[in-house]
Design an enzyme around this catalytic site. Structure first.
Site, short mmCIF file in Angstrom:
data_model
loop_
_atom_site.label_atom_id
_atom_site.label_comp_id
_atom_site.label_asym_id
_atom_site.label_seq_id
_atom_site.Cartn_x
_atom_site.Cartn_y
_atom_site.Cartn_z
N GLY A 90 8.51 16.95 -21.51
CA GLY A 90 9.12 18.19 -21.04
C GLY A 90 8.64 19.47 -21.67
O GLY A 90 8.91 20.55 -21.14
N ASP A 91 7.93 19.39 -22.81
CA ASP A 91 7.44 20.62 -23.45
C ASP A 91 6.13 20.34 -24.18
O ASP A 91 5.98 20.64 -25.37
CB ASP A 91 8.49 21.16 -24.42
CG ASP A 91 8.21 22.62 -24.83
OD1 ASP A 91 7.44 23.30 -24.13
OD2 ASP A 91 8.77 23.07 -25.84
N VAL A 92 5.18 19.77 -23.44
CA VAL A 92 3.87 19.47 -24.01
C VAL A 92 3.12 20.79 -24.24
O VAL A 92 2.96 21.59 -23.32
CB VAL A 92 3.05 18.56 -23.07
CG1 VAL A 92 1.64 18.36 -23.61
CG2 VAL A 92 3.75 17.21 -22.89
#
Length: 270
Positions: A90-92
């Site tokens: 979700g927040d690479v």
């Protein structure tokens, strides 16, 4: 405060399900604080973001960059395909990839991660993520799928081969989106080569960099159906790593470089 506690519980649950060398390891937690804290293994080299952008005088060999890219891809492939239930990070981003003493990459920060349902579409209640890495399709439709991570990974790949930030500024201080500028350059007779970091864009490396850029372009395609899975990306990068090592060995023993295979051929070497 409530949001922080929710992220704490979410990350603890997610990390308890993961055991992979390229994912940061959870060592424990501290509950005797107003905001509980997680305790991770110590990763001495810090974030990939700092490594790439914190000291632009530091030379980073192509082999090191490709290995970091491959490590991160393997971690995400594990999350998406090898756990009991698929996990969306979700927040690479480069700020959530840590490097150990041997520059092995470890994906971290699972505060906004989610388990993905395998039998129905999930809709996000609101958008979370980081400017410059957000999948445009997700922003519009807010469907939670693993292809959101694939898009963000494509941006990280660009950071590695261009050494530009996901949102960078020109000399006139005009902000530019790295993904947008790259895709625009790819449509202009493959002018993406002009964005490559000059320190690694040597004649012997150019064919390899083009193949890595092609992988990034696939990850950044506008719809999730057009993008590869992280397993496919990891396999292609592994093939490129094998071919690069073979090429370097050939150069060392024979004194001359040999042509670099395309990514599809390279993937078959493993």
């Amino acid at each position: 405060m409530k949001g922080k506690k929710e992220e704490f519980m979410n990350e603890m649950i997610i990390l308890s399900q993961i055991n992979h060398k390229n994912v940061v390891r959870l060592k424990g937690c501290c509950l005797e604080l107003d905001v509980p804290m997680l305790v991770y293994e110590y990763i001495p080299k810090g974030t990939l973001n700092k490594f790439l952008h914190g000291n632009n005088q530091l030379h980073i060999p192509l082999e090191t960059r490709l290995q970091i890219c491959n490590d991160a891809a393997k971690a995400l492939a594990h999350l998406h395909s090898e756990t009991d239930q698929p996990i969306l990070h979700g927040d690479v981003k480069s700020g959530n990839i840590l490097l150990d003493n041997k520059y092995m990459a470890k994906v971290s920060d699972f505060g906004v991660s989610r388990f993905l349902s395998m039998d129905k579409t999930q809709i996000a209640t609101f958008v979370k993520g980081t400017l410059g890495y957000l999948d445009p399709e997700f922003v519009q439709c807010q469907r939670l799928t693993e292809k959101r991570d694939v898009y963000s990974f494509g941006v990280v790949t660009l950071e590695l081969i261009t050494r530009k930030k996901s949102v960078y500024r020109l000399e006139n201080n005009e902000p530019k989106s790295l993904a947008h500028e790259f895709l625009l350059a790819m449509r202009q007779n493959n002018k993406a080569e002009e964005l490559f970091d000059r320190n690694i864009a040597t004649e012997e490396n150019l064919e390899l960099l083009v193949q890595v850029a092609k992988i990034a372009e696939k990850c950044l395609r506008p719809t999730r159906e057009e993008r590869p899975t992280m397993t496919e990306v990891a396999e292609q990068l592994k093939g490129l790593m094998t071919a690069l090592r073979s090429m370097r060995a050939s150069e060392f023993y024979m004194g001359s470089p040999r042509p670099f295979p395309d990514s599809d051929s390279a993937a078959l070497l493993n």
